[in-house]
Design a protein around this motif. Structure first.
Motif, mmCIF file in Angstrom:
data_model
loop_
_atom_site.group_PDB
_atom_site.id
_atom_site.type_symbol
_atom_site.label_atom_id
_atom_site.label_comp_id
_atom_site.label_asym_id
_atom_site.label_seq_id
_atom_site.Cartn_x
_atom_site.Cartn_y
_atom_site.Cartn_z
ATOM 1 N N ASP A 314 -7.668 -3.184 -20.551
ATOM 2 C CA ASP A 314 -8.698 -2.585 -20.249
ATOM 3 C C ASP A 314 -9.314 -1.268 -19.697
ATOM 4 O O ASP A 314 -9.947 -0.387 -20.144
ATOM 5 C CB ASP A 314 -10.148 -3.821 -20.265
ATOM 6 C CG ASP A 314 -10.552 -4.799 -21.237
ATOM 7 O OD1 ASP A 314 -9.986 -4.288 -22.244
ATOM 8 O OD2 ASP A 314 -10.709 -5.810 -20.859
ATOM 9 N N PHE A 557 -19.329 -1.551 -29.577
ATOM 10 C CA PHE A 557 -18.007 -2.559 -29.173
ATOM 11 C C PHE A 557 -15.866 -1.278 -29.371
ATOM 12 O O PHE A 557 -15.740 -2.414 -28.658
ATOM 13 C CB PHE A 557 -18.319 -3.408 -29.781
ATOM 14 C CG PHE A 557 -18.848 -4.111 -28.788
ATOM 15 C CD1 PHE A 557 -18.557 -5.206 -27.879
ATOM 16 C CD2 PHE A 557 -20.169 -4.138 -28.745
ATOM 17 C CE1 PHE A 557 -19.471 -5.838 -27.418
ATOM 18 C CE2 PHE A 557 -21.506 -4.423 -27.943
ATOM 19 C CZ PHE A 557 -20.543 -5.748 -27.420
ATOM 20 N N LEU A 561 -13.327 -1.298 -27.027
ATOM 21 C CA LEU A 561 -12.402 -2.093 -27.786
ATOM 22 C C LEU A 561 -11.187 -1.304 -27.155
ATOM 23 O O LEU A 561 -9.751 -1.733 -27.208
ATOM 24 C CB LEU A 561 -12.272 -3.109 -28.891
ATOM 25 C CG LEU A 561 -12.616 -3.952 -28.678
ATOM 26 C CD1 LEU A 561 -12.764 -5.127 -30.150
ATOM 27 C CD2 LEU A 561 -12.774 -5.077 -27.760
ATOM 28 N N HIS A 603 -16.723 -3.644 -19.392
ATOM 29 C CA HIS A 603 -15.611 -3.892 -20.288
ATOM 30 C C HIS A 603 -15.280 -5.277 -20.810
ATOM 31 O O HIS A 603 -16.597 -5.831 -20.547
ATOM 32 C CB HIS A 603 -13.503 -3.609 -19.626
ATOM 33 C CG HIS A 603 -13.900 -4.507 -18.745
ATOM 34 N ND1 HIS A 603 -13.415 -5.117 -18.468
ATOM 35 C CD2 HIS A 603 -13.856 -4.158 -16.889
ATOM 36 C CE1 HIS A 603 -13.469 -5.787 -17.070
ATOM 37 N NE2 HIS A 603 -13.382 -5.290 -16.410
ATOM 38 N N ILE A 604 -15.033 -5.891 -21.806
ATOM 39 C CA ILE A 604 -14.977 -6.796 -22.309
ATOM 40 C C ILE A 604 -14.933 -8.185 -20.975
ATOM 41 O O ILE A 604 -13.934 -7.951 -20.007
ATOM 42 C CB ILE A 604 -14.269 -7.093 -23.622
ATOM 43 C CG1 ILE A 604 -13.120 -6.776 -23.491
ATOM 44 C CG2 ILE A 604 -15.035 -6.423 -24.421
ATOM 45 C CD1 ILE A 604 -11.929 -7.161 -24.897
ATOM 46 N N PRO A 607 -9.758 -10.886 -22.319
ATOM 47 C CA PRO A 607 -8.723 -10.529 -24.138
ATOM 48 C C PRO A 607 -8.874 -10.950 -25.014
ATOM 49 O O PRO A 607 -8.459 -10.093 -26.214
ATOM 50 C CB PRO A 607 -7.343 -10.459 -23.702
ATOM 51 C CG PRO A 607 -6.823 -10.482 -21.465
ATOM 52 C CD PRO A 607 -8.725 -10.865 -21.586
ATOM 53 N N TYR A 610 -11.511 -9.539 -27.841
ATOM 54 C CA TYR A 610 -10.853 -8.386 -28.224
ATOM 55 C C TYR A 610 -9.978 -9.171 -29.443
ATOM 56 O O TYR A 610 -10.531 -8.663 -30.740
ATOM 57 C CB TYR A 610 -9.877 -8.152 -27.459
ATOM 58 C CG TYR A 610 -8.894 -6.814 -28.462
ATOM 59 C CD1 TYR A 610 -9.929 -5.341 -28.410
ATOM 60 C CD2 TYR A 610 -7.781 -6.831 -29.136
ATOM 61 C CE1 TYR A 610 -8.604 -4.349 -29.221
ATOM 62 C CE2 TYR A 610 -7.337 -6.163 -29.736
ATOM 63 C CZ TYR A 610 -7.642 -4.556 -30.077
ATOM 64 O OH TYR A 610 -6.617 -4.287 -30.062
ATOM 65 N N ASP A 611 -9.608 -10.589 -29.165
ATOM 66 C CA ASP A 611 -9.173 -10.718 -30.032
ATOM 67 C C ASP A 611 -9.441 -11.739 -31.553
ATOM 68 O O ASP A 611 -9.252 -11.416 -32.713
ATOM 69 C CB ASP A 611 -7.764 -12.408 -29.951
ATOM 70 C CG ASP A 611 -6.601 -11.764 -28.970
ATOM 71 O OD1 ASP A 611 -6.170 -10.043 -29.181
ATOM 72 O OD2 ASP A 611 -6.295 -12.493 -28.047
ATOM 73 N N THR A 614 -11.729 -8.572 -33.624
ATOM 74 C CA THR A 614 -11.095 -7.898 -34.247
ATOM 75 C C THR A 614 -9.411 -8.261 -35.652
ATOM 76 O O THR A 614 -9.258 -8.095 -36.402
ATOM 77 C CB THR A 614 -9.365 -6.924 -33.237
ATOM 78 O OG1 THR A 614 -8.800 -7.818 -32.880
ATOM 79 C CG2 THR A 614 -10.196 -5.856 -33.125
ATOM 80 N N ALA A 627 -9.810 -2.668 -35.346
ATOM 81 C CA ALA A 627 -9.286 -1.735 -34.718
ATOM 82 C C ALA A 627 -8.559 -0.239 -34.713
ATOM 83 O O ALA A 627 -8.769 0.473 -34.580
ATOM 84 C CB ALA A 627 -8.206 -2.482 -34.226
#
Length: 1284
Positions: A314, A557, A561, A603-604, A607, A610-611, A614, A627
């Protein structure tokens, strides 16, 4: 017993008077006055004594000796007591104490590995262990100590002091990290032991008084304080480290992760561990970063943490591989003043090291300083932690870092321990695979992990219950059954537990949210469990029926990301064109999956989120983030924002070169300026509309953007970004010619004026633009006669053909283009060295590559570009084209001929050579034996090459004839092709093997058909005033390039034979030339006393001619980082390779000392060694070698090559540099050089040395009869450790 009178009559005798019929138990303790002894407990029954000792008065007069031990009880016995007491010191361990007691237990237990007699033989050791035992006895005497808050810090100090004492004992007896017995190397060990004893005594008193005031930890480490703060300030400026604030990182819950902490601690504290790296791969959400932060705290409190780097995808700054080593070096300098001194000194000597290749950085800034700190191992373990290495860049960008880390870490001192955590990435596993100094232990979900997660949940839910007292939750809420369900769903993943707790705590009713978590569908596996949790958290918003909300969520978001750096909500509002405070309101709904940094940036949480967002499995969900699509959106957002906000002199500055404070840009504009091109270059697909937007931005705001980059102190990055954009536009938008042309012109503008642009934000308008070519696109688009200076006289109508000048040889003999077209190798006439240059940037990649007896006649790359072959008069060298290491021993000397040309086969297993004895040979590279040949010419063979499929060989001779051979049978396909009137200098096949290109001393180039032997094009003439020394096809076969001995590069169209461009800027012959690291630039040095730097792709001169010498230039060398060029005549000139600015002139030789005929830089670029020769008595040359500090312009050493007090000695630390330049000194007798290396004269059978090659530990000697001998030296010989 009252009334008992006891008197001490003798130190070992006690007299007692007491009534008869009495029984007493007497205990006498050592009070500290009986040195080296202590009294045992004694119990005496008086009645037994009265039977034999009573007198008429009824009183017993008794003298008896108390039993004592002449020497203290054994040290292992003392250890037993300490180990039994250690657990009690933990009591109700806090998060701080828990890991430290683990370390303390490990180091104390480690003393059992020391033989008993070795501990007992020194009273000082036994006494120190006894002092530790007494301290722990005091701690144990107070029941429930761990529950007394004010004692926690004291207990922590006790544990820390215990660890230091035991580490000292291990080093003291010679079984620690050090290689020597400590009491044999430290004169003040008695004083150090007394310091430890006093500290332990003070801690005992502090424990009794419940006060830790004025207690200082005594450690074996040398004081690590950096006294000279200016050193750290200088290092910060030179290394530009990344800020690694750790205060907001999560730590392990008290009592958790004890298993991992224990075995990690065992490895760190084990002096016998052979590994330098412990790699801990683990699944996403395991809690690797939390474990790393906890270990960092633990070892920091013990003064053992040298550096802690944690990477994050990030935060681009914290995920850039190129910054890792510099940040490590800075943190280590902060840790220990000795390391700071070493790093500071190295950077003073070589300030360009911070910008060199990552492996050079690691070797010079980390390994070398740590290895050079005297007795560093004696201080005990030094821990370096690298967390989440898989988030450091991507697979491609971190490849060099992993390679360097795997290769160089083996050379670290034995005390260094590197902990690395990451996901189990294939590239990391490949880099560390089969490395004996790397230990891998996977972090796996176990029953203990489940217990730890359960403990974390219990503790966190108890805190929620306490904070929500209005809900009147039961003390044991939510109860064991519910806790078991939550633990099962977490599946050992701490990120699940942490997110679930935040989800419950963020709601109005945590009980209701708990019910949602518990009542959900049973997950299939851990990944499914995490996905369900994230979906539950998002569902809680209950606004997903609102299309406007869904659109705003995806927009926001998607930006979070895709952002290269975390942005604040206000910056995101501006970047995304959202209403004010919209991002702040939106993020408030999702605090459970977001983290807010102290700066306000968002930030998230992990990780894995994020996975989840997306993943294609979420494509039907309203929160799905495409993405690729949002990456494209981010590029548009940046371009649009810059189009709206950029303008000339946006901060109202006054143009001046005087230092003045310049305000910062707003975060949104600064981000867009820095990352709009990376965002653009990360996308593909339909790009026409984006291309139009980019064109409009550059056509309107190019100079405004450069001004903004200067304000942000990032103007140098603009050059690299434009180069990246040029490649992207040519690949993705080749038909958008106006954009491609503008980007190309912008790149030339930035390259030409890079120094000017960075001086002041307004210099781009006031200086750079007016001096640009009047016909350039940039000038036409931006210059205004009424508002800007104008240069009359048309000094430039178009951009000049040269951009950079390279130098590496006195005179170019040969060149070779790498198969990928990105590098060029060069060899110098009358020089024994070769160089490899980057054809794109002009920087030096490798060189000088030295070892030939005389000049390099030919250079050639293998098909895969990994090997380079160079041929000299009598031998052939094969080099690793990546590292510059000699791959095979020189071969071919037994033929007693001069090799004029060599070339690899496509598989790299065969080598073809052409020699002056008129023969062509094919060699087996692995054995050095001939597999084909001789194939005869009428005259000396001067050029050879394999076809791509290795089926044919072409060779050219010095009578202008060309032969084509079957590479298997040796049969000749045609009669000799007479193409040139003078000798052939270079030949090459087209990529499809159907054509042959040849160049000659007759200044022509020809193109011939392989199958028919017919002439297709030529002889082609253009741009040459001297012979052609190199010809080669570009990889796509559309063009071929030729280079002449006077430094002219020419580019030809293969279909028409049209000369596309050439370059010429010298007025005299070129004595030296060299390509840049990427092969895009060439430097040339001439007898006309000048140096030039050229664009190797276009032939356009970039810098020069540079004047400064008063006579012809005889030697030239690039610094290893390619940033400086040194040239030698009667003086040494140092040039800036990018700007051509003179950096210094020094080293003036006297008229009778001749000139500098050879030179080379040290590997770190800080020193320059040179060779000069002057006539001596009876015409015997008197030669000298000089070693200069290339930065301070100070002569460090000078050596004579004739016998005497100043003679060069192999034991000199500078010998490696001197030996390197000796091999360039072609005119000096090799016999004498060999004798200097051997430190002996009149060696039988070695009285006629014709040539030699020296490397670390070995010398190859060519004798007058043509035979070759190798002299190898043992590791203890100076030729090993002085060949640097």
């Amino acid at each position: 017993m009252r009334g008992l009178r006891i008197s001490v009559l003798h130190p070992l005798s006690i007299s007692i008077q007491l009534p008869p019929a009495s029984v007493i138990s007497l205990r006498v303790f050592h009070d500290g006055t009986f040195h080296d002894t202590f009294l045992c407990r004694a119990a005496i029954e008086i009645d037994e004594l009265l039977k034999s000792s009573a007198d008429n008065s009824g009183m017993c007069h008794m003298d008896f000796s108390i039993y004592y031990c002449q020497s203290q009880t054994s040290a292992p016995a003392q250890l037993d007591v300490v180990l039994k007491l250690l657990p009690s010191a933990n009591g109700g361990a806090t998060i701080t104490i828990h890991p430290i007691i683990n370390v303390a237990w490990q180091v104390v237990h480690g003393l059992y590995q020391i033989p008993k007699n070795q501990l007992d033989r020194d009273d000082k050791v036994v006494r120190l262990i006894a002092r530790i035992r007494d301290l722990y006895a005091t701690v144990r005497a107070l029941d429930g100590v761990g529950k007394i808050a004010e004692l926690e810090s004291i207990i922590e100090a006790i544990l820390q002091q215990t660890i230091e004492c035991v580490l000292f004992i291990r080093e003291y007896v010679g079984l620690g990290f050090g290689t020597r017995v400590l009491h044999q190397t430290i004169s003040s060990t008695d004083a150090k032991i007394k310091e430890f004893e006093d500290a332990l005594r003070d801690l005992e008193a502090a424990f009794r008084n419940r006060s830790l005031v004025h207690i200082t930890l005594v450690t074996t480490r040398v004081s690590n304080r950096v006294e000279k703060m200016y050193i750290l300030i200088d290092l910060m400026g030179q290394l530009t480290p990344v800020d690694m604030e750790t205060f907001d990182l999560p730590r392990c819950q008290p009592g958790t992760r004890s298993g991992e902490i224990q075995w990690i601690t065992e490895w760190v504290m084990d002096p016998d561990a052979d590994q330098r790296i412990l790699w801990l791969p683990g699944p996403a959400g395991f809690g690797k970063s939390t474990l790393s932060a906890t270990l960092a705290d633990t070892f920091a409190s013990l003064r053992r943490l040298g550096a802690f780097l944690f990477f994050s995808r990030d935060v681009e700054e914290r995920s850039t591989p190129s910054k890792v080593v510099r940040t490590l070096a800075y943190q280590l300098a902060l840790f220990d003043h000795r390391i700071a001194d070493k790093v500071s000194k190295l950077l003073d000597e070589s300030p360009f090291m911070a910008r060199s290749h990552v492996r050079s950085q690691l070797a010079q800034l980390i390994v070398k300083p740590l290895c050079s700190v005297e007795a560093l191992d004696d201080d005990g373990p030094l821990v370096i932690i690298l967390d989440a290495l898989d988030e450091c860049g991507d697979v491609e960008s971190r490849r060099s870092l992993l390679t360097a880390l795997a290769a160089e870490s083996r050379h670290l001192p034995s005390c260094v321990r590197i902990l690395i955590t990451s996901r189990p990435s294939d590239d990391i596993a490949s880099a560390f695979d089969k490395q004996p100094h790397v230990k891998c232990r996977s972090l796996e979900i176990t029953a203990e992990n489940l217990k730890d997660v359960k403990a974390f949940l219990r503790h966190s839910l108890a805190q929620i219950a306490q904070s929500r007292r209005h809900l009147t939750l039961d003390p044991g809420w939510p109860g064991c059954p519910v806790l078991r369900v939550l633990t099962t769903r977490a599946g050992g993943l701490f990120i699940w537990a942490d997110t679930a707790v935040k989800y419950m705590d963020d709601g109005m009713n945590p009980v209701q949210r708990l019910d949602v978590l518990v009542s959900g569908a049973t997950p299939k596996d851990r990944v499914d469990s995490l996905s369900q949790l994230y979906a539950t958290v998002l569902h809680a918003c209950q606004k997903w029926d609102d299309e406007e909300f869904c659109s705003a969520f995806c927009k926001l978001f998607g930006a979070i990301l895709m952002a290269r750096l975390p942005l604040s909500p206000s910056a995101m509002d501006s970047l995304l064109s959202l209403p004010p405070n919209w991002a702040l309101q939106m993020t408030s709904y999702f605090r459970a999956v977001l983290i807010e940094e102290p700066t306000g940036a968002i930030h998230i949480i992990h990780p894995s989120f994020y996975d989840f967002l997306t993943s294609q499995s979420q494509a039907g969900s309203p929160w799905y983030i495409n993405a690729q699509l949002h990456s494209k959106y981010m590029a548009f957002h940046c371009v649009d924002l810059l189009g709206l906000t950029l303008r000339e002199n946006m901060l109202g500055l006054v143009h001046s070169l005087r230092p003045a404070p310049i305000p910062n840009l707003s975060l949104d504009i600064a981000y867009a300026c820095l990352f709009w091109i990376p965002h653009v270059c990360a996308i593909g697909g339909e790009l026409e509309s984006l291309g139009d937007s980019i064109y409009q931005l550059l056509h309107t705001h190019l100079l405004h953007w450069l001004e903004a980059m200067c304000i942000s102190k990032e103007s140098r990055k603009a050059l690299h970004m434009l180069h990246q954009l040029e490649s992207w536009t040519q690949s993705h938008l080749p038909d958008h010619t106006s954009l491609c042309d503008l980007v190309s012109d912008s790149l030339k503008f930035c390259r030409y004026f890079s120094n000017v642009i960075e001086q002041h934000p307004l210099s781009v308008y006031q200086v750079a633009l007016p001096f640009s070519p009047s016909q350039s696109l940039v000038y036409k688009a931006f210059h205004r006669d009424d508002a800007m200076p104008k240069v009359s006289g048309s000094p430039l109508s178009v951009w000049p053909p040269w951009q950079l000048t390279l130098a590496g040889h006195k005179f170019i003999q040969c060149m070779a283009l790498s198969p990928d077209g990105l590098r060029i190798a060069t060899g110098g006439k009358q020089e024994s060295n070769a160089y490899i240059w980057d054809l794109m940037t002009g920087s030096l990649i490798l060189g000088p590559l030295q070892g030939h007896e005389n000049q390099v006649w030919s250079v050639s790359f293998s098909l895969d570009g990994t090997r380079l072959v160079t041929s000299g008069y009598k031998d052939i060298f094969v080099w690793d084209a990546i590292t510059g290491i000699l791959v095979f021993k020189p071969f071919g000397a037994h033929l007693k001929t001069h090799f004029a040309s060599t070339a690899f086969s496509s598989d790299g297993l065969r080598l073809v050579s052409g020699s002056t004895d008129k023969a062509v040979y094919v060699w087996d590279v692995l054995t050095g034996l001939t597999s084909l040949g001789p194939l005869w010419h009428e005259r000396a063979v001067t050029a050879v090459s394999f076809s791509l499929n290795a089926s044919h060989i072409v060779s050219g001779s010095d009578n202008g004839a060309i032969h084509i051979w079957d590479a298997v049978t040796g049969a000749q396909l045609h009669a000799p092709l007479k193409r040139h009137s003078l000798g052939v200098t270079s030949v090459g096949f087209s990529p499809d093997g159907s054509l042959i290109v040849s160049g000659s001393y007759d200044q022509t180039v020809c193109l011939s058909n392989v199958a028919t032997g017919n002439l297709i094009l030529g002889p082609l003439v253009g741009g040459f005033t001297t012979g052609v020394c190199m010809v080669s096809f570009l990889p796509d076969g559309s063009k071929f390039i030729s280079g002449s001995t006077n430094g002219v590069l020419s580019f030809w169209d293969m279909q028409s034979g049209t000369l596309l461009l050439d370059s010429k800027n010298h007025q005299g012959g070129v004595r030296a030339a060299a390509f840049s690291y990427d092969g895009m630039k060439v430097a040339s040095a001439s007898e006309d006393k000048t140096i030039c730097i050229w664009d190797a792709k276009t032939g356009i001169p970039l810098v020069g001619p540079l004047s400064g010498h008063t006579d012809g230039i005889y030697s030239v060398a690039f610094s290893p980082d390619g940033l400086r060029v040194a040239s030698g005549s009667g003086v040494i000139n140092i040039w800036d390779a990018a700007t051509g600015a003179s950096l210094g002139t020094y080293g003036q030789l006297q008229p009778d000392q001749g000139h500098y005929s050879a030179m080379r830089f040290s590997p770190d670029g800080s020193k320059l060694s040179l060779f000069s020769m002057q006539p001596g008595p009876s015409d015997i040359a008197v030669a000298w070698i000089w070693v200069w500090d290339s930065l301070r312009e100070v002569n460090l050493e000078s050596f004579s090559l004739t016998p005497g007090p100043d003679q060069l000695d192999v034991h000199s630390p500078s010998f490696g540099m001197c030996a390197g330049v000796l091999q360039l000194a072609l005119k000096y007798p090799s016999q004498r050089c060999f004798e200097i290396c051997l430190q002996a004269t009149e060696v039988p059978k070695f009285g006629n040395v014709r040539g030699f090659s020296i490397c670390a530990g070995a010398i190859a000697v060519i004798l007058i009869d043509g035979s070759v001998a190798f002299v190898h030296f043992p590791p203890s010989h100076p030729l090993h450790y002085n060949m640097t």
